[in-house]
Enzyme design. Structure first.
Site, PDB file in Angstrom:
ATOM      1  N   CYS A 130      12.624 -34.680 -14.481  1.00  0.00           N
ATOM      2  CA  CYS A 130      13.015 -34.045 -15.370  1.00  0.00           C
ATOM      3  C   CYS A 130      14.605 -33.856 -15.454  1.00  0.00           C
ATOM      4  O   CYS A 130      15.023 -32.624 -14.917  1.00  0.00           O
ATOM      5  CB  CYS A 130      12.178 -32.916 -15.841  1.00  0.00           C
ATOM      6  SG  CYS A 130      12.635 -32.465 -17.527  1.00  0.00           S
ATOM      7  N   CYS A 133      15.282 -30.551 -17.420  1.00  0.00           N
ATOM      8  CA  CYS A 133      15.125 -29.470 -16.857  1.00  0.00           C
ATOM      9  C   CYS A 133      15.947 -29.015 -15.719  1.00  0.00           C
ATOM     10  O   CYS A 133      15.946 -27.813 -15.496  1.00  0.00           O
ATOM     11  CB  CYS A 133      13.634 -29.430 -16.231  1.00  0.00           C
ATOM     12  SG  CYS A 133      12.470 -30.363 -17.351  1.00  0.00           S
ATOM     13  N   ASP A 134      16.076 -29.875 -14.730  1.00  0.00           N
ATOM     14  CA  ASP A 134      16.820 -29.745 -13.392  1.00  0.00           C
ATOM     15  C   ASP A 134      18.252 -29.967 -13.324  1.00  0.00           C
ATOM     16  O   ASP A 134      18.815 -29.564 -12.283  1.00  0.00           O
ATOM     17  CB  ASP A 134      15.922 -30.417 -12.306  1.00  0.00           C
ATOM     18  CG  ASP A 134      14.468 -29.974 -12.576  1.00  0.00           C
ATOM     19  OD1 ASP A 134      14.205 -28.729 -12.784  1.00  0.00           O
ATOM     20  OD2 ASP A 134      13.578 -30.737 -12.252  1.00  0.00           O
TER      21      ASP A 134
END
Ligand code: NAP
Length: 301
Positions: A130, A133-134
Site C-alpha cells: 500500500c 499507507c507507507d
C-alpha cells in the site's frame, strides 16, 4: 433477524446498504477490517463522476457516513460462512450468528504476493502492499514498485513525489494500466522503467536493502532500494462462500450483471464478482444492482 446482511464494507457493500436502507429494509453490514475496501489505498480518484480529485479514504468515509446516517448497522466481524435455510440465511462470524432474509456478498479481494524469496519476512520492514499507507516512510529514499496495472502506475506516480528514485519493475514490455498515467510517469525525472523483468529475491539486513531482478534473457541485476511496493493485482475473497455462490476458473463469483448466485436470496457484488471492468464505478453499480435484486427477492418470496 435482518432483512439484508451485507458482507463487506467496500464501495459495493456500502452502496448496497444505502439502496437497501432507502427501501426501508433493515441492514447489517459485516466487515472484517476497516470500511472502504481497497479504494482507501488510492490517493486521488479522478475518474468517478462528479467526485474529481478526492482521496479514496475521504470517498469511503463519505459513503460510510451516508450509510450510517440512513440507518445501516455495522459490526466489524469477519463472516466465516453462510448457512442457507431457504427463507432464513444465517451468517457466521467468530463472535456469533446473524440471520437475514437475503445476503449480499461484497467481500472484494486481497493483495496478491510476488512469491519472491524473503518477501513475507520483510513485510513492514521495507515491503509494502500500500503506497499511500507507507509511502511517507520512504521520503528521499530509493524504492521500487512491481506491477504493470493501474495500481502499480498510480503507486509509482504517488511515490515519485516522495522518494528519491522510483524503479517501476514490470514483467512485460507494455503496461496493462492506463496510457494517460504511464505518460505522466514518463515525464518524471526520478522514475526508471525496468521492463521484461521479475523480482527474484529480496536482500536485507534488519530491513530491505536491495532486490534481485531477472530479465527475460536470464540476466540478474541488483537494485539498491529500501522500499518495495508490490502491486501485482488482487485475489478474490470468495473461499468461505463457494458452496452457495459458485466461482469461475479464476476464483471470482460467477454471477452475471444481476448479481444473482446459484442460491436464491444470496447475491454477489463488487470486485469479488467476475466482470470485465473492475473500477470504483462498477463496484458501486454492483451494490445498487445487488440491493435492488435482494429487495425484489424479499418482496416476492
Ligand atoms: P491488475 O490490473 O490485475 O494488474 C496486475 C499487474 O501485475 C499486471 O501488470 C500483471 O502483469 C502483474 N502481475 C501479476 N502477477 C504478477 C507476478 N506474480 N509477478 C509480477 N507481476 C505480476 O491489478 P491492479 O493494478 O491492482 O488493478 C486491479 C483493478 O483495479 C484493475 O481493473 C484496475 O484498472 C483497477 N484500478 C483502477 C484504478 C482507478 O480507476 N483509478 C486504480 C487502481 C486500480 P501482466 O500485465 O503481465 O498481466
Amino acid at each position: 433477524m435482518y432483512d439484508i446482511i451485507i458482507i463487506g464494507a467496500g464501495p459495493a457493500g456500502l452502496t448496497a446498504a444505502i439502496y437497501a436502507r432507502r427501501a426501508s429494509k433493515s441492514v447489517l453490514v459485516l466487515e472484517a477490517s476497516a470500511y472502504g475496501g481497497q479504494i482507501i489505498n488510492t490517493p486521488d480518484i479522478e475518474n468517478y463522476p462528479v467526485a474529481a480529485h478526492i482521496s479514496g479514504f475521504d470517498f469511503a468515509t463519505k459513503v460510510y457516513n451516508q450509510a450510517v446516517e440512513l440507518g445501516a448497522e455495522f459490526k466489524f466481524e469477519k463472516a466465516t460462512g453462510i448457512e442457507d435455510g431457504g427463507e432464513v440465511k444465517t451468517v457466521r462470524t467468530p463472535r456469533g450468528e446473524y440471520s437475514a432474509k437475503a445476503v449480499i456478498i461484497a467481500t472484494g479481494s486481497e493483495n496478491r504476493k510476488l512469491g519472491a524469496e524473503n518477501e513475507d519476512k520483510l513485510v513492514g520492514r521495507g515491503v509494502s502492499y500500500c503506497a499511500t499507507c507507507d509511502g511517507a516512510f520512504f521520503r528521499n529514499k530509493d524504492v521500487a514498485v512491481v506491477g504493470g496495472g493501474n495500481t502499480a502506475l498510480e503507486d509509482a506516480l504517488y511515490l515519485s513525489d516522495i522518494a528519491k528514485t522510483v524503479y517501476l519493475i514490470h514483467r512485460r514490455g507494455s503496461f496493462r494500466g492506463d496510457a494517460a498515467t504511464a505518460e505522466k510517469l514518463k515525464e518524471k525525472d526520478n522514475v526508471r522503467f525496468v521492463f521484461n523483468s521479475v523480482v527474484k529475491k529480496l536482500n536485507a539486513d534488519a530491513r530491505l536493502r536491495s532486490v534481485e531482478v531477472e530479465n527475460k534473457q536470464g540476466e540478474t541485476s541488483e537494485l539498491e532500494v529500501s522500499g518495495l511496493f508490490v502491486a501485482v493485482g488482487r485475489i478474490p475473497e470468495t473461499e468461505n462462500f463457494e458452496a452457495l455462490a459458485e466461482t469461475d476458473s479464476s476464483g471470482y463469483f460467477a454471477s452475471g450483471e444481476n448479481c444473482k448466485t446459484k442460491t436464491p436470496g444470496i447475491f454477489a457484488a463488487g470486485d469479488a464478482r467476475a466482470k470485465e471492468v473492475r473500477q470504483l464505478v462498477t463496484a458501486t453499480a454492483d451494490g445498487a444492482v445487488a440491493a435492488t435484486e435482494a429487495i425484489k427477492y424479499i418482496t416476492n418470496r
